[in-house]
Design a protein around this motif. Sequence first.
Motif, PDB file in Angstrom:
ATOM      1  N   ASN A  84      -8.076  10.821   2.480  1.00 35.22           N
ATOM      2  CA  ASN A  84      -7.051  11.137   3.728  1.00 35.22           C
ATOM      3  C   ASN A  84      -6.493  12.510   3.582  1.00 35.22           C
ATOM      4  O   ASN A  84      -5.802  12.705   4.857  1.00 35.22           O
ATOM      5  CB  ASN A  84      -5.830  10.221   3.304  1.00 35.22           C
ATOM      6  CG  ASN A  84      -6.025   8.556   3.249  1.00 35.22           C
ATOM      7  OD1 ASN A  84      -7.250   8.370   3.935  1.00 35.22           O
ATOM      8  ND2 ASN A  84      -5.150   7.871   2.597  1.00 35.22           N
ATOM      9  N   GLN A  99     -10.024   6.866   7.160  1.00 36.30           N
ATOM     10  CA  GLN A  99      -8.822   6.808   6.349  1.00 36.30           C
ATOM     11  C   GLN A  99      -8.755   5.665   5.272  1.00 36.30           C
ATOM     12  O   GLN A  99      -9.439   4.456   5.703  1.00 36.30           O
ATOM     13  CB  GLN A  99      -7.396   6.668   7.359  1.00 36.30           C
ATOM     14  CG  GLN A  99      -7.092   7.804   8.062  1.00 36.30           C
ATOM     15  CD  GLN A  99      -5.804   7.552   8.896  1.00 36.30           C
ATOM     16  OE1 GLN A  99      -5.998   6.820  10.004  1.00 36.30           O
ATOM     17  NE2 GLN A  99      -4.763   8.291   8.417  1.00 36.30           N
ATOM     18  N   GLY A 132       0.267   0.019  12.690  1.00 40.77           N
ATOM     19  CA  GLY A 132       0.285   1.059  12.387  1.00 40.77           C
ATOM     20  C   GLY A 132       1.967   1.835  12.244  1.00 40.77           C
ATOM     21  O   GLY A 132       1.987   2.686  11.508  1.00 40.77           O
ATOM     22  N   ASN A 133       2.664   1.283  13.198  1.00 41.82           N
ATOM     23  CA  ASN A 133       4.204   1.546  13.273  1.00 41.82           C
ATOM     24  C   ASN A 133       4.797   1.310  11.617  1.00 41.82           C
ATOM     25  O   ASN A 133       5.389   2.252  11.219  1.00 41.82           O
ATOM     26  CB  ASN A 133       4.945   1.108  14.002  1.00 41.82           C
ATOM     27  CG  ASN A 133       4.526   1.478  15.583  1.00 41.82           C
ATOM     28  OD1 ASN A 133       3.782   2.511  15.824  1.00 41.82           O
ATOM     29  ND2 ASN A 133       4.597   0.470  16.564  1.00 41.82           N
ATOM     30  N   TRP A 134       4.447   0.084  11.127  1.00 42.79           N
ATOM     31  CA  TRP A 134       4.829  -0.261   9.914  1.00 42.79           C
ATOM     32  C   TRP A 134       4.328   0.706   8.804  1.00 42.79           C
ATOM     33  O   TRP A 134       4.920   0.963   7.967  1.00 42.79           O
ATOM     34  CB  TRP A 134       4.352  -1.723   9.849  1.00 42.79           C
ATOM     35  CG  TRP A 134       4.864  -2.401   8.344  1.00 42.79           C
ATOM     36  CD1 TRP A 134       6.280  -2.947   8.314  1.00 42.79           C
ATOM     37  CD2 TRP A 134       4.137  -2.237   6.978  1.00 42.79           C
ATOM     38  NE1 TRP A 134       6.314  -3.214   6.761  1.00 42.79           N
ATOM     39  CE2 TRP A 134       5.081  -2.841   6.108  1.00 42.79           C
ATOM     40  CE3 TRP A 134       3.184  -1.512   6.692  1.00 42.79           C
ATOM     41  CZ2 TRP A 134       4.855  -3.002   4.881  1.00 42.79           C
ATOM     42  CZ3 TRP A 134       2.736  -2.023   5.331  1.00 42.79           C
ATOM     43  CH2 TRP A 134       3.434  -2.545   4.394  1.00 42.79           C
ATOM     44  N   ASP A 188      -4.865   5.382  13.659  1.00 46.01           N
ATOM     45  CA  ASP A 188      -5.447   5.507  14.907  1.00 46.01           C
ATOM     46  C   ASP A 188      -5.711   4.134  15.574  1.00 46.01           C
ATOM     47  O   ASP A 188      -6.617   3.480  14.786  1.00 46.01           O
ATOM     48  CB  ASP A 188      -6.602   6.597  14.893  1.00 46.01           C
ATOM     49  CG  ASP A 188      -7.602   6.319  16.296  1.00 46.01           C
ATOM     50  OD1 ASP A 188      -8.563   6.809  16.261  1.00 46.01           O
ATOM     51  OD2 ASP A 188      -7.195   5.730  17.222  1.00 46.01           O
ATOM     52  N   GLY A 191       4.300   6.597   5.514  1.00 49.47           N
ATOM     53  CA  GLY A 191       4.355   7.862   6.137  1.00 49.47           C
ATOM     54  C   GLY A 191       3.071   8.126   6.435  1.00 49.47           C
ATOM     55  O   GLY A 191       2.514   9.465   6.511  1.00 49.47           O
ATOM     56  N   LEU A 192       1.889   7.208   6.807  1.00 49.37           N
ATOM     57  CA  LEU A 192       0.713   7.562   7.234  1.00 49.37           C
ATOM     58  C   LEU A 192       0.539   7.214   8.852  1.00 49.37           C
ATOM     59  O   LEU A 192       1.018   6.270   9.244  1.00 49.37           O
ATOM     60  CB  LEU A 192      -0.582   6.852   6.478  1.00 49.37           C
ATOM     61  CG  LEU A 192      -1.017   7.300   5.123  1.00 49.37           C
ATOM     62  CD1 LEU A 192      -1.793   6.204   4.638  1.00 49.37           C
ATOM     63  CD2 LEU A 192      -1.825   8.508   5.280  1.00 49.37           C
ATOM     64  N   THR A 193      -0.222   8.089   9.542  1.00 53.72           N
ATOM     65  CA  THR A 193      -0.224   7.756  11.045  1.00 53.72           C
ATOM     66  C   THR A 193      -1.839   7.075  11.136  1.00 53.72           C
ATOM     67  O   THR A 193      -2.769   7.889  10.593  1.00 53.72           O
ATOM     68  CB  THR A 193      -0.330   9.043  11.816  1.00 53.72           C
ATOM     69  OG1 THR A 193       0.970   9.664  11.477  1.00 53.72           O
ATOM     70  CG2 THR A 193      -0.503   8.722  13.135  1.00 53.72           C
ATOM     71  N   GLN A 211       3.464   3.772   9.284  1.00 51.00           N
ATOM     72  CA  GLN A 211       3.987   4.961   9.488  1.00 51.00           C
ATOM     73  C   GLN A 211       5.530   5.087   8.515  1.00 51.00           C
ATOM     74  O   GLN A 211       5.730   5.734   7.876  1.00 51.00           O
ATOM     75  CB  GLN A 211       4.074   5.143  10.797  1.00 51.00           C
ATOM     76  CG  GLN A 211       4.785   6.632  11.181  1.00 51.00           C
ATOM     77  CD  GLN A 211       3.990   7.801  10.971  1.00 51.00           C
ATOM     78  OE1 GLN A 211       2.734   7.700  11.571  1.00 51.00           O
ATOM     79  NE2 GLN A 211       4.215   8.671   9.915  1.00 51.00           N
ATOM     80  N   ALA A 212       6.075   3.824   9.007  1.00 49.39           N
ATOM     81  CA  ALA A 212       7.494   3.986   8.535  1.00 49.39           C
ATOM     82  C   ALA A 212       7.415   3.705   6.962  1.00 49.39           C
ATOM     83  O   ALA A 212       8.359   4.200   6.331  1.00 49.39           O
ATOM     84  CB  ALA A 212       8.190   2.512   9.154  1.00 49.39           C
TER      85      ALA A 212
END
Length: 798
Positions: free
Chosen positions: A596, A606, A511-513, A523, A519-521, A515-516
């Motif tokens: 999304n 998502q 999830g962090n990857w 759950d 730009g998607l979060t 996001q980085a």
Amino acid sequence: MNAMNTLSADLLRARIAQHLTYTMGKDKAHASTYDWRMAVSYTVRDLIVDSWFEATRKTYEEQGKRVYYLSMEFLIGRILEDAVINLGLHEQIEEVLAEDGMSLMDVVENEPDAALGNGGLGRLAACFLESMSTLGCPAFGYGIRYEHGLFRQRFQGGRQVETPEDWLNQPHPWEFERPEACYTVPFKGHVDTRDGKATWHPAETVLARAYDTPVVGWQGKWSNTLRLWGAHPTELFDLERFNSGDHTAAAAPEALARTLSRVLYPEDTTDSGKELRLKQEYFLTSAALQDILRRFLSEYDDLSLLPQKVAIQMNDTHPALAGPELIRLLVDVHGLEWDRAKTIAQGCLNYTNHTLLPEALEKWSTWLMGRVLPRHMQIIERIDAEHHAATDCPPDLRIVHHDQVHMGTLAFVMASHVNGVSALHSDLMKQTVFADLDRAYPGRILNQTNGVTPRRWLKLSNPALSQVITETIGTGWEDDLDRLKELTEHDSPDLRAALRRAKRANKVAFGNWVQANMGLTLDPDAMFDVQIKRVHEYKRQLLNVFETIARWNAIRKNPGADWTPRVKIFGGKAAPGYFTAKEIIRLINDVAKVVNNDPLTRHLLQVVYPANYNVSMAQRLIPAADLSEQISTAGKEASGTGNMKFTMNGALTIGTLDGANVEIREHVGAENFFLFGMTADEVLERYRKPDHARSAIMASQELQDVLQMLAEGRFNPEEPTRYHGLLDHTWNHDPFLVASDFSAFLACQTKVDAAYADTDRWDGMVLRNIAGSGYFSSDRTIRGYMEQVWDAKSLLNR
Ligand code: 26W
């Protein structure tokens, strides 16, 4: 643990500093991540050379039989991280680098993937090399050193765009160039025969130069060689022309030669039929066989011993010219009689088939083969004549018919063993494509179900889960994966909780990857539902996106219901010329954009499609998966290997009875596998129903709604008719029965939701899948090849 990991941090620190200073010419103050990566790579490489020399020496000393794995593809990925894990140096190097504020993760991720393959076939070759080293089986991988591997994929407006891959634009620390191992490869020209002796007068020649990469096994006890051939011109640039100012013409020989190893063909199921591809296949095969004979004759002088000392595996038909080429070398160069030469060749050669898709079975026009390889065309015709005489086979069973050379038949006739890659696939080979040949040469076909290396795909990719396993059953499972069975004996709420914690940590990391990089979060408590593989209609990414749309519809109709939140994750490249596959990619991205951004549903559903899926992304994503999508039309996926990696990493499979899914379900227990859809026989039955798609669609309101939304351009209002082609294709053709399996898939996904909501049941299923995955180690597969195909022995006293 092994001798290696006792290597002191002091020594490592000194060695790394040594290479940073004297190999990279950098002091710590100015060193970049790239400099550190090179210094660490050279340091680790130095530690492998000893076992490499030892293995080579031992093989000569004990006159061991060598295995030669000929493949147009080796989908290796990154090398440093695998070497560090196999040498057990992870902690030490991490510690040493931390002292200088460097992280091993950053250093490792600075290395480009060696993407010298398309998909399953190429990655299997890489897993096999690592397992052959782990088992101490003397072996060489032979391939092509493509300057450009599989293209880089990026999305533009949701569409796949390809750009050249460029792994060699930086020095490559893992190869040793071998100018002394250089062979001339002839092309074209003509053959004249005088008193029964054929002499080929080639019109073109190219030099094949060797580049060696050591392949270290578990615990660094043995290392084999991957020898990749780079093309070089026989004559350097034409000085005369250059001086006459015609610079391009002067450089032509160089450029022409290098095209042979310039780029990997990005097709993975369609025979390109291109002349350059044929020349690449012969370039690899001829260089490899010349090298094999040179090595053999350096130890022995009686060529009839060859089958006892040399086992050659043809990875699909791409190196199938090995049959005619070995005969050419034995007859034309070493002066053997035809019959003896052919018998020796057959004694060495083995062929693995990886697909039954008709469009993937290579056929070269006799015109092209005769022009590019005139001597081989002669030899193929003689092999065919003898095949015909021996079997009295009908014309369509000949190697040459309809002015085409059928490489599958040639490989079959010239091999002593022919294998499929899963039990179902090997059976289907006997029932379909190779049925007549199986009757003509009974007992030649056998099965060797694929496997994957647990070092890269578990120990390296999933340290969190590996730790839980080691804490539960101790060490040693890494090269004896059947030991995972012991996990069931330790089943307990604690163990289940520990497995769940490991999975959640991997999901947070992925999830962090995302996001980085996107730009998607995501759950981390949602179900990560993953389909990663090459995009192809038979793999049915279309079925998955149709289900995604139906799920979205259902949630929108009843947002208050107790939905299991899901993240649908897709990954995969389409062959650049494969229009429908590219349409499917675009549709998934269009659906993602709408779903999304739907405030009503985005906390429940998502869709994520990270671009440029490759080995390194698979290593990052598979440990984070809850659900593994293996939904191909039954009878189409020869085996699959991603399915095995997911199972090892505690993801549950939703799948059809296709390829190795059948055996995974047997080993993990049918109750721990979400099965749906038609069997291979039912598929054949369904194809007999002319309007199979229309009737299936009319029987499913959910599917009709999905197709209606596509018809209206719901996901592409800017161009509402964008998917009308795909729609028509589905209504009127649906060649892989997406519509016919839709309702069963939908119903099965509902079962998956229910199971996921029942955490203890889910955890129990996860445990059973991991425990049952031992069979799918490529160590088990290679042992099978060593015993049943190659008759090769380990030289390691295991
Ligand atoms: C000539 C173009 C071409 C290139 C590659 C045709 C076919 C191929 C490969 C055989 C395709 C491939 O990768 N096949 C996959 O091989 C895996 C390893 O055995 C199997 O697990 C997959 O099921 C099979 O699709």
